[in-house]
Enzyme design. Structure first.
Site, PDB file in Angstrom:
ATOM      1  N   SER A 134      -5.581  -8.041   8.130  1.00  0.00           N
ATOM      2  CA  SER A 134      -4.522  -7.021   8.187  1.00  0.00           C
ATOM      3  C   SER A 134      -3.795  -7.037   9.428  1.00  0.00           C
ATOM      4  O   SER A 134      -4.630  -7.362  10.549  1.00  0.00           O
ATOM      5  CB  SER A 134      -5.117  -5.846   7.778  1.00  0.00           C
ATOM      6  OG  SER A 134      -6.028  -5.329   8.810  1.00  0.00           O
ATOM      7  N   ASP A 143      -7.461   5.324  12.085  1.00  0.00           N
ATOM      8  CA  ASP A 143      -6.104   6.011  12.056  1.00  0.00           C
ATOM      9  C   ASP A 143      -6.012   7.320  11.456  1.00  0.00           C
ATOM     10  O   ASP A 143      -5.096   8.048  11.667  1.00  0.00           O
ATOM     11  CB  ASP A 143      -5.203   4.922  11.610  1.00  0.00           C
ATOM     12  CG  ASP A 143      -4.693   3.717  12.530  1.00  0.00           C
ATOM     13  OD1 ASP A 143      -4.806   3.898  13.718  1.00  0.00           O
ATOM     14  OD2 ASP A 143      -4.298   2.712  12.140  1.00  0.00           O
ATOM     15  N   ASP A 176       0.929  -1.230   0.063  1.00  0.00           N
ATOM     16  CA  ASP A 176      -0.176   0.060   0.091  1.00  0.00           C
ATOM     17  C   ASP A 176       1.016   1.208   0.186  1.00  0.00           C
ATOM     18  O   ASP A 176       0.493   2.122  -0.665  1.00  0.00           O
ATOM     19  CB  ASP A 176      -1.005  -0.076   1.097  1.00  0.00           C
ATOM     20  CG  ASP A 176      -2.103  -1.029   1.049  1.00  0.00           C
ATOM     21  OD1 ASP A 176      -2.138  -1.912   0.220  1.00  0.00           O
ATOM     22  OD2 ASP A 176      -3.171  -0.920   2.017  1.00  0.00           O
ATOM     23  N   ARG A 213       0.153   5.993  17.305  1.00  0.00           N
ATOM     24  CA  ARG A 213      -0.110   7.080  16.131  1.00  0.00           C
ATOM     25  C   ARG A 213       0.538   8.433  16.349  1.00  0.00           C
ATOM     26  O   ARG A 213       0.834   9.406  15.456  1.00  0.00           O
ATOM     27  CB  ARG A 213      -1.588   7.144  15.640  1.00  0.00           C
ATOM     28  CG  ARG A 213      -2.122   5.865  15.118  1.00  0.00           C
ATOM     29  CD  ARG A 213      -1.282   5.144  14.254  1.00  0.00           C
ATOM     30  NE  ARG A 213      -1.635   3.950  13.669  1.00  0.00           N
ATOM     31  CZ  ARG A 213      -0.952   2.989  13.333  1.00  0.00           C
ATOM     32  NH1 ARG A 213       0.315   2.954  13.674  1.00  0.00           N
ATOM     33  NH2 ARG A 213      -1.385   1.719  12.456  1.00  0.00           N
TER      34      ARG A 213
END
Length: 414
Positions: free
Chosen positions: A190, A136, A25, A107
């Site tokens: 994922s 996110d 990605d 994050r």
């Protein structure tokens, strides 16, 4: 008459710092930024203890034309634990009663470094690979805007034309981006990982009624297959932070890594959760937080003898709000910082040791001691207390607290 300038081209970034893993990605995002905007790209890859070799990310970025001076690969494990994980654990933060916020707390650190690197390199934008459905994107962008209100944020998943994994692979092949064989199709689920936890979502996990396949779990042995003998450990604390295991002083990241190993071997820290995302939908995730699960139990144990009742109960009232702020991406918001100041004040005397047994998925507290302990054996003993407490005092205490209840009772009789 001259044609009007293209507004989109005029506002296009000149230089972008991309949160880059080296996976499919973000590699596609890198190339997409180059082709869509014709801009220079800087890559940032954070070593958060995800357990992967990061040198391939450098090689892949170089292969895609990124200058060596524009490739940032940084070991931020100690900063992650010291400045983010430990402050959160001082609060005993748990989202919706169960989730230890392993992804959420990483994050703001990534966003912080993106903004800092943008300043260092003269970039006018940052970019991330979070989708438009998840939390996110919110966490990255709220953090970035708090640190630099004027930063431009590019979120390709919200704007580009790709709709499927097939579209991504076709773009990769067109631009000669290497695609691992196991990516040539739909991934089974994922995974996001760091030193605190691993998170698995999607595909085989999307039906919350179906038990996760065993291969989903990557950081812990099954509790049923864990040793039949308990592991005894002692964790030392100073001012609310864990500082030692079995008497040996350790850095924050090293300590958490060792707790992860102990938790893994004893099947500790598995969680299958349906949670409420900030964007409004429910999602099912499978989390593994072996070291964090041990740390939470130990921290609550040392607080049980060092925190005053009023302070401890107030902390427990504040905790859900604090946890929600972290989950929703407000780490750098003033209300989180205000709560943190109160929490850190409460930890001034949270120093001492806790002993625990780790056994087949369980964390069992067996002892706790502190030079600042508020526990008084002289007051609670069932034996002669040598005048430490006059039991007759309880009668007046009860009468005063019962006064309003007796008045209410008399009213009801009328």
């Amino acid at each position: 008459m001259a044609a009007a300038p293209d507004a989109s081209k005029k506002s296009a970034p000149k230089k972008v710092v991309l949160a880059y893993s080296g996976g499919l990605d973000t590699s596609i995002i890198l190339k997409w930024l180059q082709t869509e905007y014709g801009c220079e790209v800087v890559t940032f890859t954070a070593d958060l203890g995800q357990g992967e070799e990061l040198s391939p990310a450098r090689k892949k970025a170089e292969l895609m034309g990124i200058k060596p001076e524009n490739i940032f690969i940084e070991d931020v494990r100690e900063e992650f634990v010291r400045d983010f994980v430990f402050p959160m654990f001082r609060a005993n933060a748990v989202y919706e009663g169960q989730y230890l916020l392993g992804t959420s707390i990483a994050r703001p650190l990534i966003a912080k470094r993106l903004v800092e690197i943008a300043k260092e390199t003269g970039a006018d934008a940052i970019a991330h690979g979070a989708t438009g459905k998840g939390n996110d994107q919110v966490r990255f962008e709220l953090s970035a805007y708090a640190l630099n209100p004027n930063i431009k944020v590019i979120a390709p998943w919200r704007t580009w034309e790709f709709k499927s994994r097939t579209d991504l692979i076709e773009f990769a092949e067109k631009h000669q981006i290497p695609v691992a064989k196991d990516k040539r199709g739909e991934a089974p689920f994922s995974v996001d990982a760091n030193l605190l936890h691993s998170s698995s979502e999607g595909k085989v996990l999307e039906d919350p009624a179906v038990e996760p396949p065993p291969y989903v779990y990557q950081r812990t042995v099954s509790p049923m297959e864990a040793p039949d003998v308990a592991t005894d450990i002692e964790i030392g604390f100073e001012r609310g932070d864990a500082v030692s295991i079995n008497g040996k002083k350790l850095s924050g990241a090293t300590l958490l890594a060792q707790l992860n190993d102990l938790g893994r071997d004893n099947g500790i820290g598995r969680l299958d959760l349906v949670e409420n995302r900030f964007v409004g939908m429910k999602s099912r995730g499978v989390y593994e937080t072996p070291g964090g699960t041990i740390l939470l139990q130990a921290h609550r144990a040392i607080e049980s003898i060092t925190l005053d009742r009023g302070a401890g109960h107030l902390k427990d009232e504040l905790m859900p709000r604090y946890a929600e702020l972290i989950y929703n991406g407000f780490w750098f918001a003033p209300e989180r910082e205000m709560l943190q100041a109160a929490i850190d004040k409460s930890q001034e005397n949270v120093t001492g040791t806790v002993t625990l047994k780790l056994y087949k998925g369980n964390v069992i507290v067996t002892g706790r001691s502190s030079p600042y302990s508020l526990y008084s054996a002289a007051h609670v003993t069932f034996e002669d207390d040598a005048g430490a407490y006059d039991q007759k005092d309880a009668e007046g205490f009860i009468r005063l607290n019962a006064l309003r209840l007796r008045l209410l009772g008399q009213n009801r009789k009328r």
